[in-house]
Design a protein around this motif. Structure first.
Motif, mmCIF file in Angstrom:
data_model
loop_
_atom_site.group_PDB
_atom_site.id
_atom_site.type_symbol
_atom_site.label_atom_id
_atom_site.label_comp_id
_atom_site.label_asym_id
_atom_site.label_seq_id
_atom_site.Cartn_x
_atom_site.Cartn_y
_atom_site.Cartn_z
ATOM 1 N N ILE A 7 17.150 -13.549 -32.226
ATOM 2 C CA ILE A 7 17.285 -12.957 -30.893
ATOM 3 C C ILE A 7 17.944 -11.583 -30.986
ATOM 4 C CG2 ILE A 7 18.441 -13.195 -28.662
ATOM 5 C CD1 ILE A 7 17.959 -16.236 -28.948
ATOM 6 N N ILE A 8 18.959 -11.459 -31.820
ATOM 7 C CA ILE A 8 19.630 -10.170 -32.006
ATOM 8 C C ILE A 8 18.664 -9.143 -32.589
ATOM 9 C CG2 ILE A 8 21.419 -8.991 -33.357
ATOM 10 C CD1 ILE A 8 23.115 -11.585 -33.002
ATOM 11 N N THR A 9 17.882 -9.554 -33.583
ATOM 12 C CA THR A 9 16.907 -8.657 -34.198
ATOM 13 C C THR A 9 15.843 -8.248 -33.196
ATOM 14 O OG1 THR A 9 17.284 -9.700 -36.351
ATOM 15 C CG2 THR A 9 15.288 -8.393 -36.116
ATOM 16 N N LEU A 10 15.341 -9.205 -32.431
ATOM 17 C CA LEU A 10 14.334 -8.901 -31.417
ATOM 18 C C LEU A 10 14.899 -7.947 -30.365
ATOM 19 C CD1 LEU A 10 11.528 -9.311 -30.278
ATOM 20 C CD2 LEU A 10 12.380 -11.352 -29.103
ATOM 21 N N SER A 11 16.125 -8.155 -29.972
ATOM 22 C CA SER A 11 16.765 -7.266 -29.005
ATOM 23 C C SER A 11 16.860 -5.842 -29.562
ATOM 24 C CB SER A 11 18.157 -7.794 -28.666
ATOM 25 O OG SER A 11 18.839 -6.918 -27.829
ATOM 26 N N ALA A 12 17.212 -5.711 -30.823
ATOM 27 C CA ALA A 12 17.297 -4.387 -31.452
ATOM 28 C C ALA A 12 15.922 -3.735 -31.523
ATOM 29 C CB ALA A 12 17.900 -4.512 -32.842
ATOM 30 N N ILE A 14 13.364 -4.259 -29.473
ATOM 31 C CA ILE A 14 12.979 -3.863 -28.117
ATOM 32 C C ILE A 14 13.727 -2.597 -27.699
ATOM 33 C CG2 ILE A 14 13.081 -4.543 -25.684
ATOM 34 C CD1 ILE A 14 12.454 -7.419 -26.651
ATOM 35 N N LYS A 15 15.007 -2.503 -28.056
ATOM 36 C CA LYS A 15 15.781 -1.299 -27.744
ATOM 37 C C LYS A 15 15.188 -0.092 -28.475
ATOM 38 C CE LYS A 15 20.210 -1.672 -27.519
ATOM 39 N NZ LYS A 15 21.635 -1.794 -27.863
ATOM 40 N N ASP A 18 11.911 0.893 -26.789
ATOM 41 C CA ASP A 18 12.159 1.603 -25.544
ATOM 42 C C ASP A 18 12.555 3.051 -25.823
ATOM 43 O OD1 ASP A 18 12.574 1.986 -22.752
ATOM 44 O OD2 ASP A 18 14.721 1.605 -23.028
ATOM 45 N N LYS A 34 9.204 -9.759 -22.413
ATOM 46 C CA LYS A 34 10.237 -10.659 -21.909
ATOM 47 C C LYS A 34 10.056 -12.029 -22.545
ATOM 48 C CE LYS A 34 10.911 -8.486 -17.468
ATOM 49 N NZ LYS A 34 10.781 -8.624 -16.030
#
Length: 80
Positions: A7-12, A14-15, A18, A34
């Motif tokens: 989840i942390i990797t996916l969040s990074a 996506i950031k 963006d 999402k």
């Protein structure tokens, strides 16, 4: 890799997506990425994997090695 690390990797990723898409004047359609954890993280990662693969190719063309490495690591954990 644990689910929390995924989840942390996916969040990074996506950031990064963006930031890079905004920087290059593109629309990344982030609403398509999402995730709904209640459905299961693996299923959600499999669902968005094709978009990640396309973004990985774009990063490769733009020489964005850090983001490409993050995507490779995440895709390797779900073994597509």
């Amino acid at each position: 890799m644990t689910d929390a690390e995924k989840i942390i990797t996916l969040s990074a990723i996506i950031k990064d997506m963006d930031y890079l898409s905004t920087y290059h004047g593109l629309d990344a359609n982030l609403h398509l990425l999402k995730i709904r954890i209640e459905k299961g993280l693996r299923l959600e990662l499999e669902r968005i994997a094709p978009r990640l693969i396309v973004f990985r190719a774009w990063c490769s063309l733009r020489n964005e090695q850090d983001t490409k490495t993050k995507i490779d690591l995440l895709l390797k954990t779900i073994q597509l």
